[in-house]
Design a protein around this motif. Structure first.
Motif, PDB file in Angstrom:
ATOM      1  N   ILE A 150      76.161  97.184  73.229  1.00 45.89           N
ATOM      2  CA  ILE A 150      75.343  97.423  72.038  1.00 45.89           C
ATOM      3  C   ILE A 150      74.176  96.444  72.061  1.00 45.89           C
ATOM      4  O   ILE A 150      74.361  95.243  72.257  1.00 45.89           O
ATOM      5  N   LYS A 151      72.966  96.974  71.859  1.00 46.24           N
ATOM      6  CA  LYS A 151      71.756  96.155  71.850  1.00 46.24           C
ATOM      7  C   LYS A 151      70.840  96.625  70.731  1.00 46.24           C
ATOM      8  O   LYS A 151      70.859  97.802  70.348  1.00 46.24           O
ATOM      9  N   LYS A 152      70.008  95.700  70.247  1.00 48.92           N
ATOM     10  CA  LYS A 152      68.944  96.097  69.332  1.00 48.92           C
ATOM     11  C   LYS A 152      67.922  96.891  70.132  1.00 48.92           C
ATOM     12  O   LYS A 152      67.638  96.578  71.292  1.00 48.92           O
ATOM     13  N   ILE A 153      67.398  97.942  69.492  1.00 48.76           N
ATOM     14  CA  ILE A 153      66.395  98.801  70.114  1.00 48.76           C
ATOM     15  C   ILE A 153      65.268  99.035  69.118  1.00 48.76           C
ATOM     16  O   ILE A 153      65.375  98.655  67.943  1.00 48.76           O
ATOM     17  N   SER A 154      64.217  99.687  69.551  1.00 50.00           N
ATOM     18  CA  SER A 154      63.096 100.001  68.660  1.00 50.00           C
ATOM     19  C   SER A 154      63.367 101.306  67.910  1.00 50.00           C
ATOM     20  O   SER A 154      64.207 102.113  68.318  1.00 50.00           O
ATOM     21  N   ALA A 155      62.615 101.522  66.854  1.00 52.87           N
ATOM     22  CA  ALA A 155      62.719 102.787  66.118  1.00 52.87           C
ATOM     23  C   ALA A 155      62.433 103.959  67.044  1.00 52.87           C
ATOM     24  O   ALA A 155      63.151 104.968  67.036  1.00 52.87           O
ATOM     25  N   GLU A 156      61.396 103.821  67.864  1.00 48.07           N
ATOM     26  CA  GLU A 156      61.030 104.916  68.772  1.00 48.07           C
ATOM     27  C   GLU A 156      62.153 105.262  69.731  1.00 48.07           C
ATOM     28  O   GLU A 156      62.314 106.426  70.107  1.00 48.07           O
ATOM     29  N   ASP A 157      62.949 104.252  70.111  1.00 52.08           N
ATOM     30  CA  ASP A 157      64.067 104.499  71.023  1.00 52.08           C
ATOM     31  C   ASP A 157      65.136 105.399  70.405  1.00 52.08           C
ATOM     32  O   ASP A 157      65.920 106.011  71.126  1.00 52.08           O
ATOM     33  N   THR A 158      65.178 105.473  69.082  1.00 47.06           N
ATOM     34  CA  THR A 158      66.199 106.295  68.413  1.00 47.06           C
ATOM     35  C   THR A 158      65.814 107.775  68.354  1.00 47.06           C
ATOM     36  O   THR A 158      66.674 108.625  68.152  1.00 47.06           O
TER      37      THR A 158
END
Length: 144
Positions: free
Chosen positions: A4-12
Motif C-alpha cells: 500500500i502506497k500513497k498515490i496521486s488523485a490522477e492515479d485513481t
C-alpha cells in the motif's frame, strides 16, 4: 504480496472509471480530490496498481469530532478477495489516528456492507439510493 502506497488523485482515475463508473453517467473525478487534506492510497501487486481509495476531510452532522470520508474504494475484478481493500483501510486508519481523526465514514454500496463490517465499521441509518449506482448505507468506524 500487496503493498500500500500513497498515490496521486490522477492515479485513481482509471480504476475508478473501470470499477465504479462503467456505464454509469457520474464523474470519476471527485470534488475534493486535490484538497490539501485529501490523500489517496493504492494497492500494488508486482508493481501493478490493483486497487485505489481516497480519504477526504468531510463531516456529517450526525457524527462527533474530526472526520474523514472514504470515497472511491475500488479493486480490479481479477484481484477481488486478495486483501487489497482490507490493507488500504488498515493503512488509512493508521494515518488518520496519527492525525487525531475521530471517525472514518463512507457511503457503502449495499453489496460492500459485509466487507466494511469485517473492517470494524457499523451501519448508520437506513438504506438509501444513489441514482445510477444503487442502494447504499452510511457506515462509520470510530477511531478513538
Amino acid at each position: 504480496m500487496i503493498n500500500i502506497k500513497k498515490i496521486s488523485a490522477e492515479d485513481t482515475y482509471a480504476i475508478r472509471l473501470e470499477v465504479l463508473r462503467e456505464n454509469i453517467p457520474l464523474p470519476y473525478k471527485f470534488n475534493g480530490d486535490f484538497d490539501e487534506n485529501t490523500f489517496h492510497l493504492g494497492a500494488f501487486s508486482n508493481n501493478k496498481l490493483i486497487a485505489v481509495s481516497s480519504f477526504m476531510s468531510m463531516s456529517k452532522t450526525e457524527f462527533k469530532g474530526l472526520q474523514y470520508q472514504l470515497r472511491g474504494m475500488a479493486t480490479l475484478q481479477s484481484f477481488h478477495g486478495k486483501g487489497a481493500g482490507k490493507l488500504m483501510v488498515k493503512k488509512a486508519v493508521e494515518l488518520l489516528k496519527a492525525n487525531s481523526i475521530d471517525v472514518l465514514w463512507c457511503n457503502a454500496r449495499e453489496v460492500a456492507v459485509p466487507f466494511y463490517l469485517k473492517q470494524g465499521f457499523t451501519v448508520v441509518g437506513e438504506l438509501f439510493d444513489i441514482e445510477f449506482v444503487g442502494p447504499h448505507y452510511v457506515m462509520k468506524k470510530e477511531l478513538k
